[in-house]
Design a protein around this motif. Structure first.
Motif, PDB file in Angstrom:
ATOM      1  N   ASP B 208       0.876  -1.289  -0.057  1.00  0.00           N
ATOM      2  CA  ASP B 208       0.033   0.013  -0.029  1.00  0.00           C
ATOM      3  C   ASP B 208       0.796   1.441  -0.059  1.00  0.00           C
ATOM      4  OD1 ASP B 208       1.029  -0.503   2.505  1.00  0.00           O
ATOM      5  OD2 ASP B 208      -0.875  -0.443   3.371  1.00  0.00           O
ATOM      6  N   LEU B 245      -4.942  -0.206  -5.982  1.00  0.00           N
ATOM      7  CA  LEU B 245      -5.151   1.239  -4.963  1.00  0.00           C
ATOM      8  C   LEU B 245      -4.848   2.384  -5.659  1.00  0.00           C
ATOM      9  CD1 LEU B 245      -2.714   0.987  -2.121  1.00  0.00           C
ATOM     10  CD2 LEU B 245      -2.474  -0.664  -4.123  1.00  0.00           C
ATOM     11  N   GLN B 289      -7.416  -4.592   1.792  1.00  0.00           N
ATOM     12  CA  GLN B 289      -8.932  -4.311   1.803  1.00  0.00           C
ATOM     13  C   GLN B 289      -9.265  -3.995   0.249  1.00  0.00           C
ATOM     14  OE1 GLN B 289      -8.683  -1.544   5.349  1.00  0.00           O
ATOM     15  NE2 GLN B 289     -10.748  -1.974   5.265  1.00  0.00           N
ATOM     16  N   TRP B 290      -8.257  -3.531  -0.552  1.00  0.00           N
ATOM     17  CA  TRP B 290      -8.733  -3.015  -1.902  1.00  0.00           C
ATOM     18  C   TRP B 290      -8.941  -4.442  -2.578  1.00  0.00           C
ATOM     19  CZ3 TRP B 290      -4.639  -5.556  -4.085  1.00  0.00           C
ATOM     20  CH2 TRP B 290      -3.550  -5.548  -3.539  1.00  0.00           C
ATOM     21  N   THR B 305     -18.448  -3.901  -0.314  1.00  0.00           N
ATOM     22  CA  THR B 305     -17.191  -3.094  -1.040  1.00  0.00           C
ATOM     23  C   THR B 305     -17.770  -2.087  -1.620  1.00  0.00           C
ATOM     24  OG1 THR B 305     -16.756  -5.423  -1.516  1.00  0.00           O
ATOM     25  CG2 THR B 305     -15.933  -3.533  -2.915  1.00  0.00           C
ATOM     26  N   GLN B 312     -11.467   3.654  -6.205  1.00  0.00           N
ATOM     27  CA  GLN B 312     -10.663   2.666  -5.851  1.00  0.00           C
ATOM     28  C   GLN B 312     -11.749   1.701  -5.168  1.00  0.00           C
ATOM     29  OE1 GLN B 312      -7.416   3.170  -3.046  1.00  0.00           O
ATOM     30  NE2 GLN B 312      -7.786   1.144  -2.205  1.00  0.00           N
ATOM     31  N   SER B 314     -12.898  -1.060  -2.229  1.00  0.00           N
ATOM     32  CA  SER B 314     -12.474  -1.481  -1.240  1.00  0.00           C
ATOM     33  C   SER B 314     -13.417  -2.350  -0.308  1.00  0.00           C
ATOM     34  CB  SER B 314     -11.744  -0.477  -0.186  1.00  0.00           C
ATOM     35  OG  SER B 314     -11.232   0.626  -0.865  1.00  0.00           O
TER      36      SER B 314
END
Lengths: 321, 653
Positions: B208, B245, B289-290, B305, B312, B314
């Motif tokens: 990230d 991301l 999470q993405w 989601t 993006q 997530s």
């Protein structure tokens, strides 16, 4: 008429014993044609020290079988024709007062021979029958309070005509049990019959038979037969058979422990005769119908018409372990 | 008063102990990569120690030694993992305690405990991962444990092979039951248990944050990141950009994600144009999470989601297990045509006093260009025409990493170019951000799906232009267009292969890789992906109206009963009285070979006569086996009679 062997060579080696059995079988086969199975069964019965009941119609060679057995095996032989007026004394013998000596002397009856043919045993009264059957069981007879041993070996070959109904006293089950085997002879096949019709007189042939064994040899053979190996799996098989006869819906009374013993004893002899290394299931099956046939009481509702059919049903239902 | 237990061994366990050890080894194997080294070492030494004790009939260690060892090991686990709960510490504790249990294994009962532990270890390995090879592993390990179990209660004469066969047969009997259970037992949306998974292992693929200067060598991981199955035709290779991301803030060296303070709802800013593609993604666990989607997603089926302000996707919870979801994407789109001034500042921020040479270059180029578009073209032309190289082994960069890259080293991969390009844009006042994700992918000709590997990871830039909105600009394409057209593998391997004297990987290898990948895809689709939804549609396909848990449970119970009846019926039909001895087993093998069924109550001789007529085997062979069997089984037990039978049967085979 009494026939005895003179000098007897007792075969001790296994080979000689086998040889003797083979020769006996062959000799018997020349007299009673096409009945190898019955000959083998009769021999098995004698080797297992059992008495033999031959049940069949007249003229099929019952007497001939008994006679030739006696001749071949070199045994003393007597024939007792059972009739309705036969008395126990006619079988066992009587004590006669000898005036010259002033004492009773026992006159042995025909029972004092090594092989007895009790012809048409179901014609005599139960009293006479039981005299014989007692002798068969005890191997001795008591006369006037004195016990007399019967000769060794001692065999009874009884015959009975199943067709006769009137004036007969059929043997009760408890007495049938005394016979190790019950065999039927049956009609000869066509070729054998042809030979019988065309061939020489059987009686003359019997007279010409030379004894192959003697009483001593026979005892030796009996001992050898009793030593045949009975393995654990075979006992399992016999037990399974016996259990089945007791549990089957087709059978009212199954085999008793004595019946099981009889099976094994007969199978031992058969296995010995067949020169098997031990008692095989095949030996059990071969003697099963003749050993168990007269010991099983079929249920009233049974679908099997004869004891041999019933026995075959038992054999076909019990797996060999 | 306590009676001391005898500690000596008498070698009674010698026959079954190796099997118990084998069961333990097998159950530990999948844990080894996760276990601390000393635990594996402790197990190996305990096992060797215990075996020696049994072999040489020595004494087991005393209670004090065992107690001390247990305490030391427990503290050791606590020190290594700083916890005793969770899959990692839990399996470590289980492994070490199983090792120590060996040292007090004196009786059969202790061995049972060990086998229970090994079963538990096998099962706990599934908590970590369930790959395609997990299934063969499960079968093999269960089989070995079963054999070990049977070895313990085996009678004297029973061979290991017989125990193994019995174990296999038991497993076979259980298999239909397990399958019925798997199909019909109601699936739960969430797993029964929730176990903390090791996160210490770190993440492969995307991270990230992005600091191009730190990485001097990018490892090429062939691990699959995700697989995609398109409903219709596949998009062009140049359109296969997979958004992961979005990173918006730059501190002079590192890019990272950050939320703008205010944002309009992301989906309202989107305007889709042209052709839509609908497809299904099966994403491997990322612990992040993405959510991966093809540029630009319009719809997605994954629960909980959301699309963030940078377009993006997530999920609220990290993706800890493999997930499959459907999406619809449009390669052509327009996003956020209006960007408030506040946001322009947010997207043009660069730290002051960093990368001064880049700033100077940007000013110079912008001044020469007529418009922002011209400026972008000029920068791309610079990358294309000047001596910039694409390489996976770039030199390390200093503190002003963009300066160092642009003016000194001039070698780098996508991150370097995306970062430098973005900084050049921001320096000229053009809003820009970096998108990290994947680019390209390989088509599996067998499954027809697209495989995207970790080595396909990519980073590119998005710039905002008035009226156009956010536009994707991939500076790497300017340097190494083949990277975009053919993927990293070819771009990186092309030169290497020649210089090392290799040719391209052989076709066979390629085919095998593809076949394996397809198997994995099917495994994921049908076995691991057997979700409540799939179960429901499968039940409907089977003809069940409105499947409910109750109905499924009922069907399950009926299926189990039917199976049991079926199996017992089958066994009844095939029932033969148990064969207690080896000879009968040998003979039955021979009976099977003849191909003739032995009737009930058929004697060996009668069977031999019939087999001689009905089977293909020579009559003499049948006879010799029959005689050998009868002599061995019913005869007086002459030594070697069993061997004779064996030989006679072998002659037939």
């Amino acid at each position: 008429m009494q026939r005895g062997s003179t000098v007897e060579q007792i075969p001790s080696s296994m080979g000689a014993q086998r040889d003797a059995i083979e020769r006996a079988r062959r000799t018997l086969g020349t007299i009673i044609l096409g009945k190898d199975e019955q000959i083998s069964l009769a021999l098995s019965c004698l080797l297992a020290r059992g008495h033999l009941l031959i049940e069949d119609l007249p003229g099929l060679g019952k007497t001939m079988l008994a006679q030739s057995l006696a001749r071949t095996l070199g045994l003393t032989y007597r024939r007792i024709q059972f009739t309705s007026d036969l008395l126990p004394a006619d079988i066992i013998g009587v004590s006669v007062f000898r005036q010259d000596r002033g004492e009773f002397e026992f006159q042995p009856g025909p029972v004092f021979s090594q092989l007895i043919l009790a012809d048409e045993v179901n014609r005599a009264t139960p009293k006479a029958q039981s005299a014989l059957l007692e002798a068969m069981e005890e191997y001795q007879v008591s006369v006037d309070g004195e016990t007399r041993a019967l000769p060794k070996p001692f065999f009874v070959v009884a015959t009975q005509n199943p067709g006769d109904q009137i004036g007969t006293f059929p043997l009760p089950e408890s007495q049938l049990d005394r016979f190790l085997m019950r065999v039927a002879i049956g009609y000869p096949n066509e070729a054998s019959e042809r030979e019988l019709i065309a061939g020489a007189d059987r009686r003359a042939m019997i007279d010409e038979i030379e004894a192959i064994t003697g009483p001593e040899t026979l005892l030796e053979l009996q001992r050898s037969a009793a030593r045949q190996t009975v393995s654990e799996p075979l006992i399992d098989y016999v037990q399974a058979l016996v259990r089945f006869t007791r549990e089957s819906a087709e059978i009212e009374t199954g085999l008793s422990p004595r019946g099981a013993q009889a099976l094994v004893a007969a199978a031992r002899s058969r296995s010995f005769i067949e020169n098997h290394s031990g008692v095989f299931p095949d030996d059990i099956q071969a003697i099963f119908a003749s050993v168990a046939g007269h010991r099983l009481k079929p249920a009233g509702s049974t679908q099997f018409r004869s004891p041999s059919e019933l026995c075959q049903h038992v054999l076909d239902s019990v797996a060999i372990p | 008063m306590m009676r001391a237990q005898p500690r000596g061994t008498d070698g009674a366990l010698l026959s079954s102990l190796p099997w118990t050890l084998a069961a333990l080894v097998v159950s530990l194997v999948p844990h080894v990569p996760y276990l601390a080294f000393w635990i594996t070492g402790a197990f190996v030494s305990c096992a060797a120690w215990r075996y020696t004790i049994e072999k040489q009939r020595r004494m087991l260690p005393s209670r004090w030694i065992r107690g001390g060892l247990a305490l030391v090991c427990f503290l050791g686990v606590l020190a290594t993992y700083s916890s005793i709960s969770g899959v990692g510490p839990g399996s470590a504790l289980l492994a070490i305690m199983a090792s120590l249990k060996l040292l007090e294994t004196r009786k059969r009962r202790d061995q049972f405990v060990l086998l229970f532990i090994s079963i538990f270890l096998v099962m706990s390995s599934l908590l970590r991962e369930q790959y395609l090879w997990s299934l063969p592993y499960l079968v093999v390990s269960t089989l070995i444990i079963m054999t070990a179990w049977l070895r313990m209660s085996a009678s004297e004469g029973e061979s290991a092979k017989q125990s193994f066969n019995t174990g296999g047969r038991l497993l076979l009997y259980a298999a239909p039951l397990a399958i019925a259970m798997w199909i019909f037992f109601p699936r739960l949306a969430t797993p029964f248990w929730s176990v903390p998974i090791d996160t210490s292992r770190g993440m492969t693929g995307l991270s990230d944050t992005m600091s191009p200067g730190d990485i001097s060598s990018l490892s090429q991981s062939n691990e699959v990141a995700f697989r995609v199955r398109f409903d219709g035709e596949l998009p062009q290779p140049k359109d296969r950009y997979w958004r992961g991301l979005v990173m918006t803030s730059f501190n002079g060296r590192t890019w990272q994600a950050s939320e703008p303070r205010i944002a309009a709802p992301a989906r309202e800013q989107l305007e889709f144009i042209g052709q839509a593609y609908s497809y299904e993604v099966t994403l491997e666990p990322t612990q992040q999470q993405w959510v991966i989607a093809m540029d630009m997603p319009m719809e997605w089926s994954l629960e909980r989601t959301f699309m963030g302000p940078h377009q993006q996707l997530s999920r609220v919870t990290p993706i800890e297990q493999r997930v499959a979801y459907r999406l619809v994407s449009y390669p052509s789109y327009r996003v956020q045509a209006e960007l408030p001034r506040l946001f322009r500042r947010f997207y043009t921020e660069v730290p002051e006093n960093s990368n001064p040479r880049t700033l100077a270059l940007a000013r110079e180029l912008r001044a020469a260009a007529e418009s922002d578009l011209d400026y972008i073209d000029a920068v791309l032309a610079m990358f294309r025409n000047e001596d910039y190289y694409y390489t996976l082994q770039p030199p390390a960069l200093g503190s002003n990493s963009v300066d160092a890259f642009l003016f000194d080293t001039r070698r780098g991969f996508c991150e370097h170019y995306a970062s430098a390009f973005s900084v050049l844009m921001r320096n000229a006042g053009i809003p820009s951000r970096i998108v990290a994700g994947y680019q390209g992918g390989e088509i599996n000709p067998l499954g027809g799906h697209l495989i995207v590997r970790q080595s396909d990871a990519h980073a590119w830039t998005e710039v905002w232009l008035p009226d156009y909105g956010w536009r994707r600009v991939d500076p790497t394409a300017a340097v190494a267009p083949e990277r975009i057209d053919y993927g990293t593998r070819d771009a990186a391997l092309d030169g290497v292969g020649v210089s090392w004297g290799f040719s391209a990987p052989s076709q066979l290898l390629q085919d095998l890789t593809m076949a394996w990948d397809m198997l994995n895809m099917k495994w994921n689709d049908w076995i691991l992906g057997y979700s409540p939804d799939k179960q429901k549609s499968f039940m409907e396909w089977l003809g069940m109206d409105e499947p409910s848990r109750r109905k499924m449970l009922l069907t399950f119970v009926i299926a189990v009963i039917a199976l049991i009846l079926l199996i017992s019926g089958f066994m009844m039909l095939r029932y033969r009285p148990p064969n207690k001895d080896r000879l009968a087993v040998l003979y039955n093998r021979f009976v099977k070979k003849t191909g003739v069924d032995r009737r009930i109550g058929e004697t060996e001789q009668a069977f031999a006569a019939r087999a001689a007529r009905e089977s293909q085997l020579p009559a003499e062979a049948i006879e010799s086996v029959t005689i050998a069997y009868l002599n061995a089984r019913y005869g007086p037990g002459v030594p070697g009679s069993e061997e004779t039978l064996r030989q006679a049967i072998l002659k037939i085979a």
